[in-house]
Structure formats: C-alpha cells, structure tokens
Design a protein around this motif. Structure first.
Motif, short mmCIF file in Angstrom:
data_model
loop_
_atom_site.label_atom_id
_atom_site.label_comp_id
_atom_site.label_asym_id
_atom_site.label_seq_id
_atom_site.Cartn_x
_atom_site.Cartn_y
_atom_site.Cartn_z
N TRP A 4 -132.93 -49.76 33.47
CA TRP A 4 -131.74 -50.40 34.00
C TRP A 4 -131.70 -51.89 33.68
O TRP A 4 -130.61 -52.46 33.51
N LEU A 7 -130.40 -52.05 30.11
CA LEU A 7 -128.99 -51.70 30.11
C LEU A 7 -128.14 -52.84 30.68
O LEU A 7 -127.08 -53.17 30.14
N ALA A 8 -128.62 -53.47 31.74
CA ALA A 8 -127.89 -54.61 32.33
C ALA A 8 -127.84 -55.79 31.38
O ALA A 8 -126.81 -56.46 31.25
N ILE A 10 -127.98 -55.67 28.02
CA ILE A 10 -127.06 -55.33 26.92
C ILE A 10 -125.62 -55.42 27.39
O ILE A 10 -124.76 -55.98 26.69
N THR A 11 -125.34 -54.89 28.57
CA THR A 11 -123.98 -54.95 29.11
C THR A 11 -123.55 -56.40 29.34
O THR A 11 -122.42 -56.78 29.02
N GLY A 12 -124.44 -57.20 29.88
CA GLY A 12 -124.12 -58.62 30.10
C GLY A 12 -123.83 -59.35 28.80
O GLY A 12 -122.88 -60.13 28.70
N ALA A 14 -122.76 -58.02 26.01
CA ALA A 14 -121.49 -57.51 25.49
C ALA A 14 -120.32 -58.16 26.20
O ALA A 14 -119.33 -58.56 25.57
N LEU A 15 -120.40 -58.30 27.53
CA LEU A 15 -119.32 -58.92 28.29
C LEU A 15 -119.14 -60.39 27.94
O LEU A 15 -118.02 -60.88 27.80
N THR A 17 -119.98 -61.84 25.07
CA THR A 17 -119.44 -61.90 23.71
C THR A 17 -117.95 -61.62 23.74
O THR A 17 -117.16 -62.33 23.10
N TYR A 18 -117.54 -60.59 24.47
CA TYR A 18 -116.12 -60.27 24.55
C TYR A 18 -115.35 -61.41 25.21
O TYR A 18 -114.27 -61.78 24.75
#
Length: 100
Positions: A4, A7-8, A10-12, A14-15, A17-18
């Motif tokens: 986790w 995953l957190a 990578i998600t962070g 990605a957010l 960067t977006y």
C-alpha cells in the motif's frame, strides 16, 4: 501482495503530475502570458529535446553520432519517424558490435 505504501506513492506522483499539466493548461487558458513567455514556450520543446539527446550521444561516442545521422537521413528520405528510429538503433547497435 499489494504494498500500500508503494501504491500510495505511485498514485500521489500521478496526481501531482496531472495537477501540474492540467494547472498549466488552465492558467494559460485564463491568462494571456506576456510575449516573452510565449516565445519561451514556443522554443522550449527544442531545448528539451537537445537536453535529452546530448548526454546519450556523448556517452555513445562515434557509433551514437553515426546512428543519429542515420536517423536524420532516414527521416528526411521517408518522413517516417518509426522507420528512422529503428534504423538509427540498428545502425548504432551494428557499429558498436563492429567496434567491439
């Protein structure tokens, strides 16, 4: 098993960067930048390309430079970027094999 924390992270990433990309589009839609900013943005992709390409060319030596010349030649002759990249990779690889 899912980690986790990974995953957190990578998600962070990605957010963030977006948000950076979307924020730039949103700002440039709402505010007209000064002329010097428009000029910098027009020339920035070429500078980034040079920054990405120069270190590998210097590291690969003459086989890399010859491969780059093949890429340019094939691109000019065929106008097919995929063929140009494949030809340049093949030329660089072949020259490195021949050079030992």
């Amino acid at each position: 098993m899912v980690r986790w924390d990974v995953l957190a992270a990578i998600t962070g990433m990605a957010l963030v960067t977006y948000a950076c990309r979307a924020g730039g589009y949103a700002v440039l839609r709402a505010v007209r930048p000064p002329p010097w900013v428009e000029m910098v943005l027009r020339h920035l992709p070429g500078c980034l390309f040079a920054a990405y390409v120069a270190p590998p060319l210097l590291a690969l030596g003459w086989p890399g430079w010859m491969g780059a010349a093949v890429v340019v030649g094939v691109q000019v002759a065929t106008r097919n970027m995929g063929a140009a990249i494949i030809a340049g990779i093949a030329a660089t690889w072949g020259l490195r094999v021949l050079a030992g």
